[in-house]
Write a protein that holds these residues in place. Structure first.
Motif, mmCIF file in Angstrom:
data_model
loop_
_atom_site.group_PDB
_atom_site.id
_atom_site.type_symbol
_atom_site.label_atom_id
_atom_site.label_comp_id
_atom_site.label_asym_id
_atom_site.label_seq_id
_atom_site.Cartn_x
_atom_site.Cartn_y
_atom_site.Cartn_z
ATOM 1 N N ASN A 1 0.850 -1.188 0.000
ATOM 2 C CA ASN A 1 0.000 0.000 0.000
ATOM 3 C C ASN A 1 0.887 1.240 0.000
ATOM 4 O OD1 ASN A 1 -2.368 1.414 0.007
ATOM 5 N ND2 ASN A 1 -2.732 1.226 2.208
ATOM 6 N N GLY B 1 5.712 4.348 -3.763
ATOM 7 C CA GLY B 1 6.655 5.430 -4.041
ATOM 8 C C GLY B 1 8.076 4.900 -3.903
ATOM 9 N N THR B 2 8.964 5.731 -3.371
ATOM 10 C CA THR B 2 10.383 5.372 -3.251
ATOM 11 C C THR B 2 10.572 3.999 -2.595
ATOM 12 O OG1 THR B 2 10.920 7.708 -3.043
ATOM 13 C CG2 THR B 2 12.593 6.151 -2.303
ATOM 14 N N ILE B 3 9.981 3.799 -1.444
ATOM 15 C CA ILE B 3 10.171 2.541 -0.713
ATOM 16 C C ILE B 3 9.259 1.448 -1.261
ATOM 17 C CG2 ILE B 3 10.049 1.446 1.574
ATOM 18 C CD1 ILE B 3 12.352 3.529 1.227
ATOM 19 N N LYS C 1 -1.898 2.509 -6.024
ATOM 20 C CA LYS C 1 -1.499 3.841 -6.512
ATOM 21 C C LYS C 1 -2.719 4.753 -6.425
ATOM 22 C CE LYS C 1 1.419 5.683 -8.181
ATOM 23 N NZ LYS C 1 2.382 6.553 -7.422
ATOM 24 N N ALA D 1 3.659 1.551 2.739
ATOM 25 C CA ALA D 1 4.767 2.468 2.413
ATOM 26 C C ALA D 1 4.191 3.796 1.925
ATOM 27 C CB ALA D 1 5.688 1.835 1.370
ATOM 28 N N THR D 2 3.098 4.181 2.559
ATOM 29 C CA THR D 2 2.501 5.488 2.265
ATOM 30 C C THR D 2 3.326 6.566 2.970
ATOM 31 O OG1 THR D 2 1.007 5.250 4.142
ATOM 32 C CG2 THR D 2 0.169 4.529 2.002
ATOM 33 N N PRO D 3 3.122 7.845 2.617
ATOM 34 C CA PRO D 3 3.945 8.889 3.249
ATOM 35 C C PRO D 3 3.726 8.961 4.758
ATOM 36 C CG PRO D 3 2.771 9.737 1.324
ATOM 37 C CD PRO D 3 2.210 8.382 1.599
ATOM 38 N N GLN E 1 6.485 1.810 7.963
ATOM 39 C CA GLN E 1 7.861 2.284 7.754
ATOM 40 C C GLN E 1 8.242 3.274 8.860
ATOM 41 O OE1 GLN E 1 9.425 0.545 5.288
ATOM 42 N NE2 GLN E 1 7.412 -0.419 5.188
ATOM 43 N N GLY F 1 8.704 6.395 9.027
ATOM 44 C CA GLY F 1 8.068 7.711 9.174
ATOM 45 C C GLY F 1 6.970 7.690 10.215
ATOM 46 N N ARG G 1 20.694 13.594 3.844
ATOM 47 C CA ARG G 1 20.274 14.109 2.534
ATOM 48 C C ARG G 1 18.877 14.725 2.724
ATOM 49 N NH1 ARG G 1 15.878 12.598 2.911
ATOM 50 N NH2 ARG G 1 14.795 10.822 1.999
ATOM 51 N N ASP H 1 14.752 12.921 -1.665
ATOM 52 C CA ASP H 1 15.119 11.850 -2.590
ATOM 53 C C ASP H 1 15.310 12.428 -4.001
ATOM 54 O OD1 ASP H 1 15.075 9.919 -0.649
ATOM 55 O OD2 ASP H 1 12.969 9.413 -0.969
ATOM 56 N N GLN I 1 19.493 5.944 1.407
ATOM 57 C CA GLN I 1 18.194 6.060 2.079
ATOM 58 C C GLN I 1 17.078 5.324 1.362
ATOM 59 O OE1 GLN I 1 19.630 8.531 0.352
ATOM 60 N NE2 GLN I 1 18.107 9.324 -1.082
HETATM 61 N N1 NAI Z 1 12.462 7.799 1.066
HETATM 62 C C1 NAI Z 1 13.284 7.415 2.003
HETATM 63 O O1 NAI Z 1 14.459 7.730 1.968
HETATM 64 C C2 NAI Z 1 12.801 6.570 3.138
HETATM 65 C C3 NAI Z 1 11.496 6.591 3.552
HETATM 66 N N2 NAI Z 1 11.097 5.858 4.628
HETATM 67 C C4 NAI Z 1 9.722 5.883 5.087
HETATM 68 O O2 NAI Z 1 8.927 5.134 4.161
HETATM 69 C C5 NAI Z 1 7.613 5.690 4.096
HETATM 70 C C6 NAI Z 1 7.300 6.022 2.655
HETATM 71 O O3 NAI Z 1 8.230 6.992 2.208
HETATM 72 P P1 NAI Z 1 8.561 7.211 0.679
HETATM 73 O O4 NAI Z 1 8.538 5.926 -0.051
HETATM 74 O O5 NAI Z 1 9.789 8.033 0.642
HETATM 75 O O6 NAI Z 1 7.329 8.106 0.240
HETATM 76 P P2 NAI Z 1 6.902 8.490 -1.236
HETATM 77 O O7 NAI Z 1 6.207 9.794 -1.131
HETATM 78 O O8 NAI Z 1 8.022 8.314 -2.183
HETATM 79 O O9 NAI Z 1 5.837 7.349 -1.580
HETATM 80 C C7 NAI Z 1 4.598 7.239 -0.959
HETATM 81 C C8 NAI Z 1 3.564 6.743 -1.969
HETATM 82 O O10 NAI Z 1 2.315 6.540 -1.330
HETATM 83 C C9 NAI Z 1 1.285 7.128 -2.150
HETATM 84 N N3 NAI Z 1 0.133 7.441 -1.302
HETATM 85 C C10 NAI Z 1 -0.147 8.610 -0.680
HETATM 86 N N4 NAI Z 1 -1.287 8.479 0.033
HETATM 87 C C11 NAI Z 1 -1.725 7.220 -0.164
HETATM 88 C C12 NAI Z 1 -2.865 6.488 0.296
HETATM 89 N N5 NAI Z 1 -3.752 7.042 1.112
HETATM 90 N N6 NAI Z 1 -3.005 5.196 -0.102
HETATM 91 C C13 NAI Z 1 -2.104 4.620 -0.921
HETATM 92 N N7 NAI Z 1 -1.012 5.267 -1.387
HETATM 93 C C14 NAI Z 1 -0.827 6.551 -1.006
HETATM 94 C C15 NAI Z 1 1.954 8.311 -2.804
HETATM 95 O O11 NAI Z 1 1.256 8.704 -3.958
HETATM 96 C C16 NAI Z 1 3.336 7.728 -3.119
HETATM 97 O O12 NAI Z 1 3.329 7.003 -4.330
HETATM 98 C C17 NAI Z 1 7.619 6.887 5.069
HETATM 99 O O13 NAI Z 1 7.181 6.421 6.332
HETATM 100 C C18 NAI Z 1 9.100 7.263 5.133
HETATM 101 O O14 NAI Z 1 9.436 7.938 6.311
HETATM 102 C C19 NAI Z 1 11.967 5.008 5.276
HETATM 103 C C20 NAI Z 1 13.266 4.924 4.879
HETATM 104 C C21 NAI Z 1 13.790 5.740 3.814
#
Ligand code: NAI
Ligand code: X15
Length: 338
Positions: free
Chosen positions: A9, A12-14, A35, A86-88, A109, A111, A169, A172, A300
């Motif tokens: 769910n 994104g990045t993760i 998505k 892996a939502t924000p 995750q 966050g 950093r 991303d 990261q």
């Molecule tokens: N990017 C990083 O460097 C790292 C991130 N994290 C943690 O991982 C988690 C995700 O971070 P990222 O992948 O960076 O975020 P991201 O913003 O790259 O990806 C999140 C995805 O979830 C989607 N999304 C938003 N709301 C949603 C919903 N209600 N239902 C389904 N999808 C939804 C977004 O459109 C996006 O595709 C956070 O908790 C972050 O703190 C952990 C380690 C590293």
């Protein structure tokens, strides 16, 4: 044994990296990803052959954008044995009710706060405690790297105290919304940064203080680590110890920066240039007045990915032995093959 059904769910990045890693495991089946927008990532997921689910109010938007929708997020949750959320930051917490209602296991995750899952995980530190659990949080990228390093040294030589400065950093590479773009930001100003308490959420016995600053860069974090150990050892002992762990990587000769480390990842032909390992400068491992010093870089976007896989295996009781799970994950992903 049947494969464990995993839904992702938040793609994104993760999420996209965990999806690919799940797809590579022999004991797991990726049932789909979610998505919210019909953007290039949704198109790429579709090209990968992944089922794309979406929140019910986004179905028409996704279909209008040319995405074949497999169902709603609720459908995915109901079909899964375990969901990797892996939502924000902050969104994952709001999804807990959905997972509880469906009676599905869930992984959040770093966050999210520890309390969302009530258990924080690192495969090198507390795999056994994750066995059979319904909820787990995989700690953040920085905390993951610290837990790996500290657990390995603590088991062998005992860690009395750690002091770590993190140079983070700011955003991303794909992130066009975040800054800073011309500043170094104390984040946070006050002691400690969240990383120290987060390490303690995984390894409660560790005495650790962390401070962190954010720099205008998208390529990796750097940690300057200082530890007091309980038992005597030499820099060579630490070097030999860390060399045994496939999730530790000694940087190749001549590398002094994160940009060269990312170039190395490209040269290694890593998917998405991912360095899943702690990237350690071997020559930085040294003792001064009895205290251990070292420098490591953390990719990261990558280092938490194998941890999510091991968390799934432990929670779904696919493997009770931590080392065996880590080996399976490493082999399937190509970790430790250089
Ligand atoms: N990017 C990083 O460097 C790292 C991130 N994290 C943690 O991982 C988690 C995700 O971070 P990222 O992948 O960076 O975020 P991201 O913003 O790259 O990806 C999140 C995805 O979830 C989607 N999304 C938003 N709301 C949603 C919903 N209600 N239902 C389904 N999808 C939804 C977004 O459109 C996006 O595709 C956070 O908790 C972050 O703190 C952990 C380690 C590293
Ligand atoms: O988990 C991370 O960093 P952190 O360990 O410093 O919180 C990721 O790099 C995400 O951090 P962000 O919330 O600054 O994008």
């Amino acid at each position: 044994m049947d494969k464990v059904k995993v839904g992702i769910n938040g793609y994104g990045t993760i999420g996209k990296r965990v999806a690919d890693a799940v797809h590579q495991q022999e004991d797991m089946e990726l049932i789909g990803i979610s998505k919210t927008k019909p953007n290039y990532e949704a198109v790429m997921a579709q090209r990968m052959g992944y089922n794309v689910y979406t929140p019910s109010d986004k179905t028409s938007k996704m279909k209008d954008g040319g995405i074949k929708v497999a169902g709603t997020v609720e459908d995915m949750v109901n079909e899964a044995d375990v969901i990797v959320d892996a939502t924000p930051k902050g969104v994952g917490e709001k999804n807990k009710e959905l997972y509880e209602k469906a009676g599905v296991k869930a992984i959040w995750q770093g966050g999210e706060d520890h309390e969302v899952a009530g258990f924080s995980f690192n495969a090198d530190s507390n795999y056994n405690e994750a066995i059979g659990r319904d909820y787990t949080r995989v700690v953040s990228c920085n905390t993951t790297a610290l837990c790996r390093l500290i657990s390995n040294i603590d088991r062998e030589y005992g860690v009395k105290k750690c002091r770590v400065t993190l140079i983070r950093r700011a955003a991303d590479p794909s992130d066009i919304k975040k800054g800073p773009i011309n500043s170094i930001v104390a984040d946070p100003v006050k002691l400690p940064s969240h990383h120290g308490p987060d390490v303690q959420s995984v390894i409660p016995s560790i005495d650790i203080s962390t401070m962190a600053v954010k720099v205008p860069n998208t390529m990796m974090h750097i940690h300057t680590v200082n530890m007091e150990l309980k038992n005597d050892c030499s820099a060579d002992d630490i070097k030999n110890l860390l060399a045994k762990n496939p999730r530790m990587h000694y940087l190749e000769p001549g590398i002094t920066s994160t940009s060269e480390t990312m170039e190395l990842a490209r040269d290694l032909g890593r998917p998405r240039n991912d360095m899943w390992e702690n990237c350690i400068w071997e020559d930085s491992i040294d003792f001064y007045e009895g205290e251990l010093y070292l420098l490591q870089a953390v990719h990261q976007e990558a280092d938490v990915v194998p941890e999510n896989i091991d968390a799934i295996r432990a929670m779904c009781e696919l493997e009770k032995d931590a080392d065996k799970s880590k080996s399976k994950t490493n082999k399937a992903m190509g970790i430790g093959t250089k």
